[in-house]
Design an enzyme around this catalytic site. Structure first.
Site, PDB file in Angstrom:
ATOM      1  N   GLN A 199     -49.181  -0.072   6.275  1.00 58.30           N
ATOM      2  CA  GLN A 199     -50.388   0.028   5.689  1.00 58.30           C
ATOM      3  C   GLN A 199     -51.174  -1.189   5.526  1.00 58.30           C
ATOM      4  O   GLN A 199     -52.188  -1.446   5.326  1.00 58.30           O
ATOM      5  CB  GLN A 199     -50.237   0.688   4.254  1.00 58.30           C
ATOM      6  CG  GLN A 199     -50.058   2.079   4.286  1.00 58.30           C
ATOM      7  CD  GLN A 199     -50.967   3.137   4.935  1.00 58.30           C
ATOM      8  OE1 GLN A 199     -52.242   2.590   5.091  1.00 58.30           O
ATOM      9  NE2 GLN A 199     -50.493   4.258   5.087  1.00 58.30           N
ATOM     10  N   CYS A 205     -47.181  12.727   4.560  1.00 59.75           N
ATOM     11  CA  CYS A 205     -45.838  12.925   4.782  1.00 59.75           C
ATOM     12  C   CYS A 205     -45.351  13.814   3.510  1.00 59.75           C
ATOM     13  O   CYS A 205     -44.248  13.982   3.449  1.00 59.75           O
ATOM     14  CB  CYS A 205     -45.003  11.612   5.225  1.00 59.75           C
ATOM     15  SG  CYS A 205     -45.617  10.736   6.366  1.00 59.75           S
ATOM     16  N   THR A 223     -41.930   5.572  11.312  1.00 58.47           N
ATOM     17  CA  THR A 223     -40.349   6.170  10.733  1.00 58.47           C
ATOM     18  C   THR A 223     -39.483   5.859  11.480  1.00 58.47           C
ATOM     19  O   THR A 223     -38.220   5.469  10.943  1.00 58.47           O
ATOM     20  CB  THR A 223     -40.940   7.785  10.839  1.00 58.47           C
ATOM     21  OG1 THR A 223     -42.095   8.122  10.087  1.00 58.47           O
ATOM     22  CG2 THR A 223     -39.763   8.631  10.668  1.00 58.47           C
ATOM     23  N   SER A 234     -46.966   0.714  12.794  1.00 59.83           N
ATOM     24  CA  SER A 234     -47.378   1.989  13.735  1.00 59.83           C
ATOM     25  C   SER A 234     -48.880   1.685  14.270  1.00 59.83           C
ATOM     26  O   SER A 234     -49.682   1.375  13.368  1.00 59.83           O
ATOM     27  CB  SER A 234     -47.129   3.048  12.851  1.00 59.83           C
ATOM     28  OG  SER A 234     -47.030   4.375  13.515  1.00 59.83           O
ATOM     29  N   ALA A 235     -49.125   1.932  15.582  1.00 62.61           N
ATOM     30  CA  ALA A 235     -50.217   1.952  16.395  1.00 62.61           C
ATOM     31  C   ALA A 235     -51.600   2.924  15.579  1.00 62.61           C
ATOM     32  O   ALA A 235     -52.610   2.451  15.443  1.00 62.61           O
ATOM     33  CB  ALA A 235     -50.176   2.141  17.461  1.00 62.61           C
ATOM     34  N   HIS A 236     -50.767   3.967  15.052  1.00 58.91           N
ATOM     35  CA  HIS A 236     -51.881   5.036  14.767  1.00 58.91           C
ATOM     36  C   HIS A 236     -52.611   4.640  13.462  1.00 58.91           C
ATOM     37  O   HIS A 236     -53.551   5.175  13.094  1.00 58.91           O
ATOM     38  CB  HIS A 236     -51.584   6.452  14.781  1.00 58.91           C
ATOM     39  CG  HIS A 236     -50.481   6.707  13.590  1.00 58.91           C
ATOM     40  ND1 HIS A 236     -51.061   7.603  12.780  1.00 58.91           N
ATOM     41  CD2 HIS A 236     -49.062   6.776  13.702  1.00 58.91           C
ATOM     42  CE1 HIS A 236     -49.871   7.691  11.798  1.00 58.91           C
ATOM     43  NE2 HIS A 236     -48.776   7.431  12.584  1.00 58.91           N
ATOM     44  N   THR A 256     -36.401   4.903  28.587  1.00 63.12           N
ATOM     45  CA  THR A 256     -37.606   4.343  29.325  1.00 63.12           C
ATOM     46  C   THR A 256     -38.642   3.752  28.277  1.00 63.12           C
ATOM     47  O   THR A 256     -39.229   4.310  27.529  1.00 63.12           O
ATOM     48  CB  THR A 256     -38.123   5.348  30.308  1.00 63.12           C
ATOM     49  OG1 THR A 256     -37.045   5.895  31.103  1.00 63.12           O
ATOM     50  CG2 THR A 256     -39.164   4.923  31.055  1.00 63.12           C
TER      51      THR A 256
HETATM   52  N1  PMP Z   1     -44.663   3.736   6.307  1.00 66.87           N
HETATM   53  C1  PMP Z   1     -45.901   3.894   5.622  1.00 66.87           C
HETATM   54  C2  PMP Z   1     -46.093   3.037   4.670  1.00 66.87           C
HETATM   55  C3  PMP Z   1     -46.722   4.915   6.120  1.00 66.87           C
HETATM   56  O1  PMP Z   1     -48.031   5.055   5.449  1.00 66.87           O
HETATM   57  C4  PMP Z   1     -46.376   5.481   7.226  1.00 66.87           C
HETATM   58  C5  PMP Z   1     -47.331   6.786   7.782  1.00 66.87           C
HETATM   59  N2  PMP Z   1     -47.340   7.774   6.943  1.00 66.87           N
HETATM   60  C6  PMP Z   1     -45.023   5.466   7.854  1.00 66.87           C
HETATM   61  C7  PMP Z   1     -44.320   4.565   7.291  1.00 66.87           C
HETATM   62  C8  PMP Z   1     -44.702   6.401   8.849  1.00 66.87           C
HETATM   63  O2  PMP Z   1     -45.337   6.106  10.287  1.00 66.87           O
HETATM   64  P1  PMP Z   1     -45.362   6.951  11.481  1.00 66.87           P
HETATM   65  O3  PMP Z   1     -46.153   7.841  11.204  1.00 66.87           O
HETATM   66  O4  PMP Z   1     -45.700   6.014  12.431  1.00 66.87           O
HETATM   67  O5  PMP Z   1     -44.063   6.977  11.622  1.00 66.87           O
END
Ligand code: PMP
Length: 371
Positions: A178, A320, A70, A196-198, A234
């Protein structure tokens, strides 16, 4: 528990978590400090960047660490738009982008930028001829994600990039949240890449924006100099290092993992095709990690909640946008309000088993019988 919501987020790999603990205790210094403890942290981040660059085969690209995709998307869009606002004021995107892209672009619209949506075909794939027509000397940015998070639609990123590159002042941003860690994709020529790592079994709260070295951005978080001039604060050394570890682990048996997901997707698709109430929205060209379906006779929110009571976890829309009454992506793809209101996303992993799929299908059939 049957977890089938891997595109919303993945469970952290225990090896990543152990590594996080280890590096948290090992690198206690602030990477911005000039003493040896600070320098140790700084060096560890540098070698992590080298590792990520080598895994992703980056060329002439800098990694800006962020709190997640994000933030990366906000930095890419606002950073470019503000930097070049005097030169050009048009941004091009699609109907299939993540809410953080749509919201950032809409924000720039309120500041006078013109926003154009490029057409897509009946599989959701960008119409390259339309893109050629839309781009002009006033286009500062094209932002198109590699894989849509709800349906799994893949975009022809390299073709798009070639079109963008014909306009010397135009920059291409690609949200690869993705894709990274899941599919092989050539990133070397792209100006800006978010991830994003998660989404690949890393820890939540860390991500990156990869930027071509010669490109400049307006920072969106101001403060002192950090590991890059584009993001103050930081550096989150343990989170950053653990993201490198998570990515490294994804590249162990990478193709085997991908092929397993493709096999599971095919099996799930075959089972769902037998249920007459179900319409499958994801095409076979989509990333196999995501299978989107609609069940017009059943509320998607109810389906998600009922399955959760049985310890099975999927999504309506994306995490989201799960409160929205209809899916914008499914509506853009099908132009059918009913399908857009009743869509659900099942997302898969290399950890997913056929047994889990059988249990999901069984529960869906049971619910449909009781309607
Ligand atoms: N872009 C895409 C295509 C996503 O699937 C997501 C996660 N839902 C995000 C951005 C946002 O990622 P984050 O949760 O790391 O902010």
């Amino acid at each position: 528990m049957i977890y089938l919501d891997y595109s919303a987020t993945t469970p952290v790999n225990i090896k990543v978590l152990k590594y996080f603990e280890d590096v948290s205790l090992r690198y206690i210094g602030n990477a911005n400090s000039i003493h040896s403890l600070g320098k140790n942290s700084f060096k560890a981040i540098n070698s992590c960047s080298k590792k990520i660059s080598s895994l992703l085969k980056l060329k002439d690209q800098e990694i800006i660490y962020t709190s997640g995709a994000t933030e990366s998307n906000n930095l890419a869009i606002k950073g470019i738009a503000f930097k070049y606002a005097n030169q050009s004021k048009q941004i091009i995107t699609t109907y299939y982008e993540h809410s953080s892209i749509i919201a950032s672009i809409n924000y720039m619209r309120t500041l006078g930028f013109k926003v154009q949506i490029v057409n897509s075909n009946n599989k959701g794939i960008v119409d390259l001829e339309h893109l050629k027509k839309l781009i002009n000397d006033d286009t500062v940015l094209v932002s198109i994600g590699s894989v849509n998070s709800e349906i799994g639609i893949r975009q022809p990123i390299n073709e798009i990039n070639k079109i963008v590159k014909q306009h010397k002042n135009c920059i291409f941003h690609c949200d690869m949240t993705q894709s990274i860690g899941k599919e092989r994709i050539d990133l070397s020529q792209i100006d800006l890449i978010s991830f994003s790592a998660h989404k690949f079994y890393g820890i939540k709260g860390v991500g990156a924006l990869i930027k071509k070295n010669n490109l400049q951005l307006d920072p969106q978080i101001h403060g002192g100099k950090s590991t890059t001039i584009y993001r103050s604060g930081t550096p989150a050394t343990p989170l950053i290092l653990s993201m490198g570890k998570a990515l490294e682990l994804m590249y162990v048996n990478f193709d085997k993992k991908y092929n397993h997901v493709a096999m599971i997707n095919k099996y799930l698709r075959g089972e769902l095709e037998k249920i007459k109430e179900i319409k499958i929205n994801s095409t076979i060209e989509c990333l196999p990690h995501i299978l989107n379906i609609s069940i017009p006779s059943f509320s998607s929110k109810k389906m998600v909640k009922e399955l959760a009571k049985n310890d099975i976890y999927i999504s309506n829309h994306t995490a989201c946008s799960s409160d929205e009454s209809k899916s914008l992506a499914i509506y853009a793809l099908t132009n059918d309000l009913k399908l857009a209101r009743t869509s659900i996303r099942i997302s898969l992993s290399y950890l997913t088993t056929k047994k889990e799929i059988n249990m999901l299908v069984e529960q869906i059939k049971r619910m449909l019988k009781n309607v």
